[in-house]
Structure formats: C-alpha cells, structure tokens
Design an enzyme around this catalytic site. Structure first.
Site, PDB file in Angstrom:
ATOM      1  N   GLU A  81     -17.809 -12.055  21.979  1.00 33.69           N
ATOM      2  CA  GLU A  81     -16.464 -11.492  22.078  1.00 33.69           C
ATOM      3  C   GLU A  81     -15.749 -11.862  23.380  1.00 33.69           C
ATOM      4  OE1 GLU A  81     -17.269  -7.371  21.374  1.00 33.69           O
ATOM      5  OE2 GLU A  81     -17.213  -7.595  19.192  1.00 33.69           O
ATOM      6  N   GLU A 112     -40.711 -10.947  18.763  1.00 32.52           N
ATOM      7  CA  GLU A 112     -40.580 -10.212  20.021  1.00 32.52           C
ATOM      8  C   GLU A 112     -41.871 -10.203  20.835  1.00 32.52           C
ATOM      9  OE1 GLU A 112     -41.311  -5.547  19.703  1.00 32.52           O
ATOM     10  OE2 GLU A 112     -39.506  -6.147  18.626  1.00 32.52           O
TER      11      GLU A 112
END
Length: 271
Positions: A81, A112
C-alpha cells in the site's frame, strides 16, 4: 528459554459455541477494545524503530518486513500500500512471507520452521547495511523470522520486530523490538485476532510516520499518491482546488498534465 506465551494462554471466555451471535460479537468487540491501549504502551519502542527506519531511508536504504502466516500477510499488505498511497517506488518497502507468494493465499507446510530461507529470500533483494528488516511474529518464536534477523545482525543490518509476547526470542534477537502485549485471544491461540490487529496498527504507524518524515505528505494530504482509479483522480483534483483558486476542470487538466497533486500545485505556483 522460559517465557510466558500470553498469546497462547486460555481465553477468558468459554463455551463459545453456546453463545448467541450477539454475545459472540459483543465479547469479541470488548476484547478488541483493549488492543489500542496495549499499542499505546509500546509507543516509545515504535518511535525508536521509526526514527531508525527514517535515518536509513535517508541514506538510500529500504524497509523489509518478514513473517509467516498472518504476520507475513500483514507485512505484505502494508508494503503493497505504500507505492499507491505515497508515490514511492515498489522496491522501497518490501513484504516477504515464509513459503513465498503462494503462501499469501494458502498455508505452506513447515515454511515457518525453515531457518535458512529468510536470509536466502533477503539476499534475492541484495539486502545491505542501509536497509532495515522488521520481523513480524505474534508468538515471537517463529524460526523463519528469528533466523532471518540473526543473519541480519551478523551482517550489520538493522533489525526490528513486532511481537506480542514479552521476553520472546524474537524480541531478544531484534535491535529495535516492538512488543505489544494483548493477552489471551477470544478463541484460544487464534493470534490472527487481537495480535493481528495490534500488528496492523503498528505497521500503519511505522509506514505512515516514516513517509510523513520523508516528506510524502503535505499538510494532511497524500500529495504524491498514484492516480490509479477515478476516485483517486477526483480526490487529487479536489486537493489541487484546495491549494489554488481554480475550477474543477482546470485542476483536472493540471493533474493530468503533471501526474501528481504536488507537481501540479508547485508548477502552478511557480509560473
């Protein structure tokens, strides 16, 4: 290392399946109300991290977020953004998720837990000493993130983190830790809830405050935003009209000619 994983502690609420929809929503909302207060306690830590990011960016550095699962996705959202909001290059703020881009939509098994991949991912971006890497992990124990920051520390790259457990391995590894203790989740262990909200609030603060410090906002307006749709073009035209006394049509013409609110206003005032 012994520390209390408050994000994993049992919820203060029980028998959730017996609650009405109204009660579920009310109880979730009451838990959510505590998050901004927890963030407030971490403001001094956030200030230190933002100041360092600004310092490094003024030297030509970039910002990287690394995370797994929800934390990784939140970093990607914030990074993606920045270009449309502040008109900065896509390479300035980067979001990296364990398991690669396919993990944005679907969980990638064991991603992960990989302790070498984060550094490999960063090397693909030619990471260097002017950059800052922020590890995001609610638990503060994600191996992908911790190992990534450890390698950054070894290579004299500034590290920060956003986590929700005090005294976690991630907080202790990071040079500029941000620890927002939100406590047990409404659904036990579901850290996409309060912890995720806390991380989003902190990410908003980091990117917004940094961009303002770098001069990407004038007054309170996004003068460098990308004009990627009709709504933003209309907003840009009205921003120009707020700065200089011209018609909507003339402001629209200036915006189209100069490509941004800042350039349009500066050009008009200098001619």
């Amino acid at each position: 290392m012994n520390f209390t994983k408050t994000t994993e502690q049992s919820s203060k609420h029980d028998n959730l399946e017996k609650m009405s929809v109204a009660d579920l929503l009310s109880n979730i909302n009451n838990e959510d109300k505590t998050v901004p207060l927890a963030v407030e306690k971490a403001l001094p830590q956030i200030e230190l991290l933002v100041s360092k990011v600004v310092e490094k960016m003024k030297l030509g550095g970039r910002l990287f977020y690394i995370g797994a699962g929800t934390s990784g996705r939140l970093g990607i959202v914030d990074a993606s953004e920045c270009p449309p909001t502040f008109g900065v290059p896509f390479e300035l703020v980067n979001g990296i998720i364990a398991g690669g881009d396919k993990a944005i939509r679907r969980a990638v098994e064991n991603a992960e837990d990989n302790t070498t991949q984060a550094w490999s991912d960063l090397l693909e971006h030619s990471i260097n000493e002017n950059d800052v890497v922020i590890g995001i992990a609610a638990s503060g124990t994600t191996p992908y993130v911790i190992a990534g920051l450890e390698r950054c520390n070894e290579n004299n790259i500034t590290t920060g983190c956003i986590t929700c457990n005090e005294g976690s391995p991630l907080a202790l590894t990071s040079q500029y830790p941000v620890v927002v203790v939100v406590g047990p989740e409404f659904v036990t262990g579901s850290s996409r809830m309060k912890a995720g909200t806390a991380q989003k609030l902190v990410l908003n603060m980091i990117s917004t405050a940094t961009m303002i410090q770098l001069g990407k906002v004038k007054g309170n307006k996004m003068v460098d935003m990308q004009l990627s749709n009709d709504k933003l073009v209309d907003r840009g035209v009205k921003m120009i009209m707020g700065e200089i006394p011209i018609s909507y049509e003339k402001a629209s013409e200036l915006l189209k000619q100069h490509g941004s609110v800042r350039n349009a206003v500066d050009n008009w005032k200098n001619n």
